[in-house]
Design a protein around this motif. Structure first.
Motif: not given
Length: 266
Positions: A100-121
């Motif tokens: 949440w602190a990252d999001c407030r600064e405009g930072r985010y990640e997209v990661a490989i995660q089972a069950g999320h074929p387009l990545g976990f945002w």
């Protein structure tokens, strides 16, 4: 069933390490059907008493501890109560607050995660809190966090709408693969391109996008979406075929849709 789930949430909140429980998914948003799952976000800090969780789940139910299901959807359990699925999804509250602190600064990640074929945002974490319902919160921590995430951060909106550049890049790569009749790579590139556009459209409207399921239908209704966005995406993916010519035609349609969407987002 609602009363049973609320009682379960209260008992989960008594497990050492658990700080609170939220109802998530379609049930929390009022978009559920009669057979929809009950998704319970089990928020914890530090050491979690897995023994107590397993005792509460009952015999024959496997409870995956932190990391058991992967890096982001990192553990939980699948239960069946009266023929209805009740899912426990572990959430590390310290990590949720860092994201949440990252999001407030405009930072985010997209990661490989089972069950999320387009990545976990990673913005999914605060989004779940924003769209969920607090069921058990002895310390008031979830209520405080929910009040914070009620306002979508402008830096995150700008970052996610700007990320639409990747969709253009992906369609360019797909064009080369179409010429080689590489259907798998074309399908992967276009699917991700459309997923990126959906995230950007959600962000432009200051909405939390939690995962791929149902995202296209909603994205097509948002103000920045080009006319017929969702239908055009379905038509493109449905017309891929297996030969170079139909693949190339689909890619050109995709490139046109990406260009329109990017222009609408600017």
């Amino acid at each position: 069933m609602r009363a049973y789930v609320e009682e379960m949430a209260a008992r989960l909140a008594e497990v050492p390490g658990v700080r609170g429980v939220m109802l998530g998914g379609s049930r929390a948003r009022g978009e559920h059907g009669p057979g929809s799952d009950w998704d319970l976000g089990v928020y914890y800090r530090g050491e979690l008493d897995l023994g107590a969780l397993r005792a509460l789940a009952g015999p024959g139910v496997e409870v995956a501890g932190p990391g058991g299901w992967g890096p982001w959807v990192n553990g939980g359990a699948w239960l069946t109560v009266g023929g209805v699925a009740v899912d426990w999804i572990l959430r590390d509250l310290d990590r949720v607050e860092r994201v949440w602190a990252d999001c407030r600064e405009g930072r985010y990640e997209v990661a490989i995660q089972a069950g999320h074929p387009l990545g976990f945002w990673s913005p999914c974490y605060p989004g779940e809190v924003a769209l969920g319902q607090v069921l058990a919160d002895p310390s008031g921590e979830l209520a405080r966090l929910r009040a914070e995430v009620a306002v979508y951060p402008e830096p995150l909106r700008l970052a996610l709408t700007a990320s639409a550049w990747e969709a253009e890049f992906l369609t360019g790569i797909a064009a080369k693969s179409a010429a080689r009749a590489d259907g798998l790579h074309v399908a992967l590139c276009l699917s991700r391109a459309f997923g990126v556009l959906a995230q950007a459209l959600y962000a432009a409207d200051r909405r939390w996008c939690l995962n791929e399921k149902g995202a296209l239908a909603v994205a097509g209704t948002l103000p920045a979406a080009p006319e017929g966005f969702a239908g055009r995406v379905r038509a493109i993916l449905g017309a891929l075929g297996q030969d170079a010519e139909p693949l190339a035609a689909a890619v050109e349609e995709a490139r046109a849709l990406v260009a329109e969407t990017r222009a609408a987002l600017e």
